[in-house]
Design an enzyme around this catalytic site. Structure first.
Site, PDB file in Angstrom:
ATOM      1  N   SER A   1      15.531 -19.944  19.619  1.00 50.91           N
ATOM      2  CA  SER A   1      16.221 -21.185  19.952  1.00 50.91           C
ATOM      3  C   SER A   1      15.361 -22.371  19.524  1.00 50.91           C
ATOM      4  O   SER A   1      15.645 -23.508  19.832  1.00 50.91           O
ATOM      5  CB  SER A   1      16.510 -21.255  21.453  1.00 50.91           C
ATOM      6  OG  SER A   1      15.310 -21.150  22.169  1.00 50.91           O
TER       7      SER A   1
ATOM      8  N   LYS B   1       7.180 -23.671  10.166  1.00 45.22           N
ATOM      9  CA  LYS B   1       8.009 -22.455  10.167  1.00 45.22           C
ATOM     10  C   LYS B   1       8.817 -22.303   8.884  1.00 45.22           C
ATOM     11  O   LYS B   1       9.229 -21.199   8.530  1.00 45.22           O
ATOM     12  CB  LYS B   1       8.976 -22.486  11.350  1.00 45.22           C
ATOM     13  CG  LYS B   1       8.287 -22.516  12.705  1.00 45.22           C
ATOM     14  CD  LYS B   1       8.151 -21.133  13.298  1.00 45.22           C
ATOM     15  CE  LYS B   1       7.461 -21.199  14.661  1.00 45.22           C
ATOM     16  NZ  LYS B   1       7.224 -19.878  15.252  1.00 45.22           N
TER      17      LYS B   1
END
Lengths: 311, 311
Positions: free
Chosen positions: A75, A50
């Protein structure tokens, strides 16, 4: 997106990411009856691929946009990735998280100096809160997976893998939000003449599998999978790419995910998160296709609570 | 043993071992306030540095000796290492193991085609049984740690580490039987002008620490440590090297071993066994000495039952 543009994306983010190693295992090759090349994004900064998309998304902003910061709701790994990427680039990152998110995830974001905004634990609340931050602060919203700049960034893991091994027959990735899968497809299409992309997806959250069949974006009724990184939906930016080019989406059961994860930990001696094991579980389920072939697997990340393992 | 001879050992075994990677972590560097270089022998063949000494010990034999096989007593990594090394070199390996050894360890030896001879679970029984195999089969006994050829083989991990990073101030290793520590000392003395070697040892089995003080080989009264690879004794081949040259032996508590292990798993995303964590636990306990220095750590192995973790 053409090859030159993708190469530019890679060159742009290179100074801010690790070029992660590609590991192999004779024993896993023997089990798979294939040559398997693991692209280890668990060794990426903050522990997951990511970081690539987050860095690229921020670098794609104007100076004025950067001065006002970025905002996302997540989250999981993208919350950490955007925080760390923003910190390195001197940009503020506002992270909208449900108030009941695990403390360990909040702490990770704080470590990277992300600014946490808590909201109620439902998808509407987090969107409302992210909207508010955009308006109040002028921050730019960056979606964890359904964003062109993010998708192109995620594709750079496969670019590196194909630079190292240019004769792969297949690359397997997990599919959750679809950013990694779409980016990998773009990279494979432009950096290889032969390599096809296959995704693994938990049966429990098989929205991508069903979306391919119906031709439109489906949702999940439950999120009951150990692969916490994959409890998300496809979007209108990545689904068309996936729909047009993915070779197949292979669904895997929860016990297959756990077995694949244990096999990687015990045999390769690396810590990978359940989402990564989903891609390898798909490989293990697909032995006929890969026999004597060269197969890449994107090990998407290694962020896992080692005190709370499924085996 | 001079530098040229050690280099020859390394060249001799190179075709049969992996050159393992050296990993670093910005976060662990920050915690240690030092630059720490982890030599990852958990990625070695069969998952531990023991492969190096086993290969070298067998290669040091005459053709006639090789034709009659090798024998050792071990229920740990050396059993697997000697089996795999012997298999690769077309030599028979007889492994004396206590009959109550865990099935998983017996299975590992069988995977590598080692021939298991079971004995009662005490040190005398295993020596008697190993003697019997030597007489009956003409096999050559190879001690897991107190053997010159084994010691020189184990030293090659440090040779590689110093080839990659020639300006290390310290190398930390665990100490159990003493083969790795003695080999590392020889390598550091010959391949660096400045690098000193420090060992970590569990308080619960601190025979090496006490041996340094008394000047003679001490034994342990208990073996109550999680670091199962270190429940062994020094010998007359490695102790003189250790006594003459080790900079210090740092004792670590069981909870410090577990914490160090968890830190490596979570932050470096690699699977290491408790014995490896002993070396890093010593680093963490030795912050004053290493401040702003360059520090190598030999991650000795990664063979651990991931279903049965201490955290």
């Amino acid at each position: 997106m053409d090859k030159v543009s993708l190469q530019k994306v890679h060159n742009l983010i290179k100074p801010y990411i690790h070029r992660t190693p590609v590991l192999t295992s004779q024993l896993l090759n023997a089990i798979c009856e294939a040559e398997v090349f693991f692209k280890c994004e668990n060794f990426q900064k903050m522990g997951a691929f990511k970081m690539r998309g987050a860095v690229h998304a921020i670098l794609s902003l104007s100076e004025e946009q950067k001065s006002k910061g970025v905002v996302t709701h997540s989250s999981g790994n993208f919350a950490q990735a955007l925080s760390l990427a923003a910190k390195g680039l001197g940009v503020k990152a506002y992270i909208v998280m449900p108030e009941n998110a695990p403390q360990v995830k909040k702490d990770a974001v704080k470590t990277y100096e992300g600014i946490i905004i808590e909201c109620d634990s439902n998808i509407y609340a987090r969107e409302i809160e992210a909207d508010r931050i955009q308006k109040e602060k002028g921050a730019t919203f960056i979606h964890p997976s359904n964003d062109d700049a993010v998708i192109y960034g995620q594709g750079t893991a496969a670019i590196e893998l194909l630079e190292d091994y240019n004769n792969l027959d297949y690359i397997y990735t997990p599919v959750g939000g679809g950013g990694l899968l779409a980016g990998t497809i773009l990279a494979a299409n432009h950096f290889s003449n032969t390599c096809k992309v296959i995704a693994g997806e938990p049966v429990e959250v098989d929205d991508a599998y069903r979306s391919l069949i119906s031709g439109r974006i489906e949702e999940n009724e439950t999120s009951n999978t150990i692969a916490d990184g994959l409890r998300t939906y496809l979007g209108d930016r990545n689904f068309p790419i996936i729909k047009a080019h993915v070779e197949e989406i292979i669904r895997v059961e929860e016990n297959e995910i756990v077995e694949a994860m244990k096999l990687i930990w015990e045999r390769m001696k690396i810590v990978v998160e359940p989402s990564s094991a989903v891609a390898f579980a798909a490989v293990l389920k697909d032995k006929e296709r890969i026999k004597n072939k060269k197969v890449g697997v994107i090990i998407s990340g290694g962020n896992v609570d080692v005190s709370n393992l499924p085996f």
